[in-house]
Write a protein that holds these residues in place. Structure first.
Motif, mmCIF file in Angstrom:
data_model
loop_
_atom_site.group_PDB
_atom_site.id
_atom_site.type_symbol
_atom_site.label_atom_id
_atom_site.label_comp_id
_atom_site.label_asym_id
_atom_site.label_seq_id
_atom_site.Cartn_x
_atom_site.Cartn_y
_atom_site.Cartn_z
ATOM 1 N N ARG A 197 0.827 -1.200 0.000
ATOM 2 C CA ARG A 197 0.000 0.000 0.000
ATOM 3 C C ARG A 197 0.864 1.253 0.000
ATOM 4 O O ARG A 197 0.584 2.231 -0.684
ATOM 5 N N GLN A 199 -2.241 0.823 -11.277
ATOM 6 C CA GLN A 199 -3.202 -0.118 -10.690
ATOM 7 C C GLN A 199 -3.561 -1.221 -11.669
ATOM 8 O O GLN A 199 -3.717 -2.388 -11.287
ATOM 9 N N ARG A 216 -1.563 6.805 -11.782
ATOM 10 C CA ARG A 216 -2.105 5.896 -10.775
ATOM 11 C C ARG A 216 -2.964 4.817 -11.422
ATOM 12 O O ARG A 216 -2.879 3.631 -11.065
ATOM 13 N N GLU A 217 -3.789 5.193 -12.385
ATOM 14 C CA GLU A 217 -4.659 4.227 -13.067
ATOM 15 C C GLU A 217 -3.837 3.203 -13.847
ATOM 16 O O GLU A 217 -4.141 2.003 -13.836
ATOM 17 N N ARG A 254 2.312 1.651 -3.545
ATOM 18 C CA ARG A 254 1.413 1.817 -4.684
ATOM 19 C C ARG A 254 0.393 2.935 -4.526
ATOM 20 O O ARG A 254 -0.135 3.422 -5.526
ATOM 21 N N ASP A 255 0.106 3.348 -3.295
ATOM 22 C CA ASP A 255 -0.871 4.411 -3.084
ATOM 23 C C ASP A 255 -0.158 5.728 -2.803
ATOM 24 O O ASP A 255 0.983 5.748 -2.365
#
Length: 602
Positions: free
Chosen positions: A277, A544, A540-541, A280-281
């Motif tokens: 997390r 993901q 981010r997209e 990646r976030d």
């Protein structure tokens, strides 16, 4: 696997950078000529390219020894995004993937193989490598070889075997944290006597250092620091114990911050989930013991905070070095108290190490405390520890930005030392402060210390000021912690000169200074904020969808250059640092569409 290309060609077309940074080109040329190298370069200075590029430019594959699985996964993911044939062998890889990786190595289909030292040293692995075309060995985090260092790994001591089993294959050892003694040990233990040594400045000028002391107010000071200066940004908060990690993470969550705990006591799955997390976030804060971070290659960590004193400058430098690896402004913030000093000294004295080891660790702690208590430029003190001279103050630490007030503490020190002596050299700081302030404590009456001349002699200073003074006395070696008792203080021989008035003591004034506020994302103009967020959202997209951290797509520094240069074509986008050919083909059109859409709306 890459076709034969020059190192500069690989740098430009695969990694998307126009020129090498010093001393990358010289290091690469050394390996291309089959010579060994030792590279001392700060975190974020570009060490990885020093072995990745020659491994790709030469026939065969480069083998990279790395101590942590997370570090391998990060680097392999990033290399694959750039179109490089890379793989890893470690305990987290399935048996099926191990067989596929070994076969790819045999067939000459890999550019780089990352491997844990334990697996590398297995006889089966060594035989496999002897059957394959290996063009270099890279030993990352080479300071792990030092038994006197802060991050010793026993298996690293056996890596000298590479020189014995593969005498014609060049080796490169790399580290960002090595004092002069550790460097000598790296050379000896890895048989690198003939290696060329490349040493770049350890300075990280983009990191601003703040160090505060005090026994109270740490939590609120941390909260102000995060909210005022790094709201919504990624950071790491280090604590000394697992218990405090849990407490601080829960408290930050209660304050509506996205914070997660990380320490060795958590289950492996929970640690993996929290680390994932964080990587990646956006805007996640990890609260951790030192079990976290060595394998983290996240470039946009905007701050590293310490709520306890690190045990050495090496540890502090490595931990703070996880901030601002993208070269953009970042901050290292610390709040520590007297109890940290007492606790670390007790840990050293009560350890099972021999006397020589205890003495060495004591010296390292003294150097760390000297950095904390200095009234001059912190960066000069930090670099001096690594044998480097900074000619002028940095202008980017708290002492340079707000020079600390000082005071003549000689008389107060004499009172404190006399209190230690007259109470029998057996009591801790809080009791001594109570005596100096004539506090109503039954123990004082019980011991008869209310009849001493020092009772109530310290009412001219606050309790916090006295605690800060005792911390200074510990730092300067004027008092010592009685490790055999209950942590009481006793005088050292050095105290005599101060008690006799032969030596004066000038100290930093005790303070709990609030951090100065800055605007969030100070590099982004208000008119550009919407475009900046659109670029980050698209990144981010993409991340993901592929199950990788956003920075593996593009670093913040690359997005910042898109924002600044506003390229209107793929050719223009190709000149943005960090946009290589593979990423240009995969992502160029979609990022251009966002830039063009914003221009049309402006």
């Amino acid at each position: 696997m890459q076709a034969a290309r020059s190192p500069l060609d690989i740098l430009r077309h695969t990694f998307g950078y126009e020129q090498f940074r010093p001393p990358q080109q010289e290091v690469i040329e050394t390996l291309m000529q089959a010579q060994d190298a030792l590279v001392l370069m700060p975190t974020g200075g570009g060490k990885s390219l020093c072995f990745q590029i020659p491994a790709m430019a030469k026939p065969g594959a480069g083998v990279v020894v790395s101590p942590l699985i997370a570090l391998m996964e990060d680097q392999v993911n990033a290399l694959r995004q750039a179109g490089v044939a890379a793989a890893a062998l470690n305990s987290s890889v399935s048996a099926e993937d191990i067989r596929a990786t070994e076969e790819a190595l045999r067939q000459g289909q890999l550019d780089l193989l990352y491997i844990a030292p334990e697996r590398l040293l297995q006889e089966r692995t060594l035989r496999l490598l002897q059957q394959c075309s290996i063009n270099l060995f890279a030993i990352d985090e080479a300071h792990c070889v030092s038994q006197w260092g802060h991050d010793f790994r026993p298996e690293y001591l056996q890596l000298k075997l590479l020189h014995e089993r593969f005498p014609t294959i060049p080796r490169i050892a790399l580290t960002a944290t090595a004092d002069p003694k550790t460097r000598v040990e790296i050379i000896e233990r890895l048989a690198l006597q003939r290696a060329r040594i490349f040493s770049r400045s350890f300075d990280r000028p983009n990191i601003r250092y703040h160090i505060h002391s005090g026994s109270q107010g740490a939590r609120q000071a941390l909260l102000r620091f995060i909210r005022d200066r790094h709201d919504g940004e990624a950071g790491i908060v280090y604590c000394l114990s697992r218990k405090r990690v849990e407490e601080i993470a829960a408290w930050l969550q209660d304050e509506h911050l996205d914070a997660l705990p990380y320490h060795a006591g958590l289950g492996a799955e929970e640690r993996r989930r929290h680390q994932q997390r964080f990587q990646r976030d956006e805007g996640v804060i990890i609260v951790a013991t030192i079990a976290f971070g060595m394998g983290i290659d996240k470039p946009n960590v905007r701050f590293v905070a310490h709520l306890n004193l690190p045990k050495s400058i090496e540890a502090y430098y490595q931990e703070t070095g996880r901030a601002g690896r993208d070269g953009l402004p970042a901050e290292a913030w610390m709040h520590y108290g007297l109890q940290d000093v007492v606790q670390l000294r007790q840990m050293i004295q009560q350890s099972e190490a021999d006397q020589q080891r205890k003495q060495m660790e004591g010296h390292k702690l003294d150097a760390m405390l000297a950095l904390c208590e200095t009234i001059t430029c912190r960066r000069q003190t930090l670099l001096d520890y690594f044998g480097e001279t900074l000619a002028i103050p940095c202008g980017n630490c708290d002492n340079c930005l707000t020079p600390p007030a000082t005071w003549d503490a000689t008389i107060a020190a004499q009172k404190a030392l006399s209190t230690v002596y007259r109470t029998g050299q057996r009591f801790g700081v809080q009791y001594l402060v109570d005596v100096l302030l004539a506090r109503d404590d039954p123990r004082i009456q019980q011991w008869g210390h209310h009849r001493l001349a020092v009772f109530g002699l310290g009412k001219d200073l606050s309790a916090n000021a006295w605690r800060a003074l005792f911390r200074h006395l510990l730092l300067r070696g004027l008092v010592e912690v009685d490790s055999e008792g209950h942590g009481g203080l006793r005088l050292s021989p050095l105290s005599r000169a101060v008690l006799r008035g032969e030596e004066t003591l000038t100290l930093r004034q005790h303070e709990n200074s609030p951090s100065r506020k800055k605007e969030k994302n100070q590099e982004i103009q208000p008119a550009d904020q919407a475009l900046w967020e659109a670029l980050r959202q698209h990144r981010r997209e993409l991340a993901q969808a592929q199950g990788v951290p956003p920075y593996v797509i593009f670093h913040d520094a690359t997005l910042m250059e898109m924002l600044r240069q506003r390229p209107r074509s793929l050719a223009g986008l190709a000149h943005i640092p960090g946009v290589g050919e593979r990423k240009l083909a995969a992502y160029g059109d979609s990022f251009l569409a966002i830039l063009q859409s914003h221009d049309a709306q402006s």
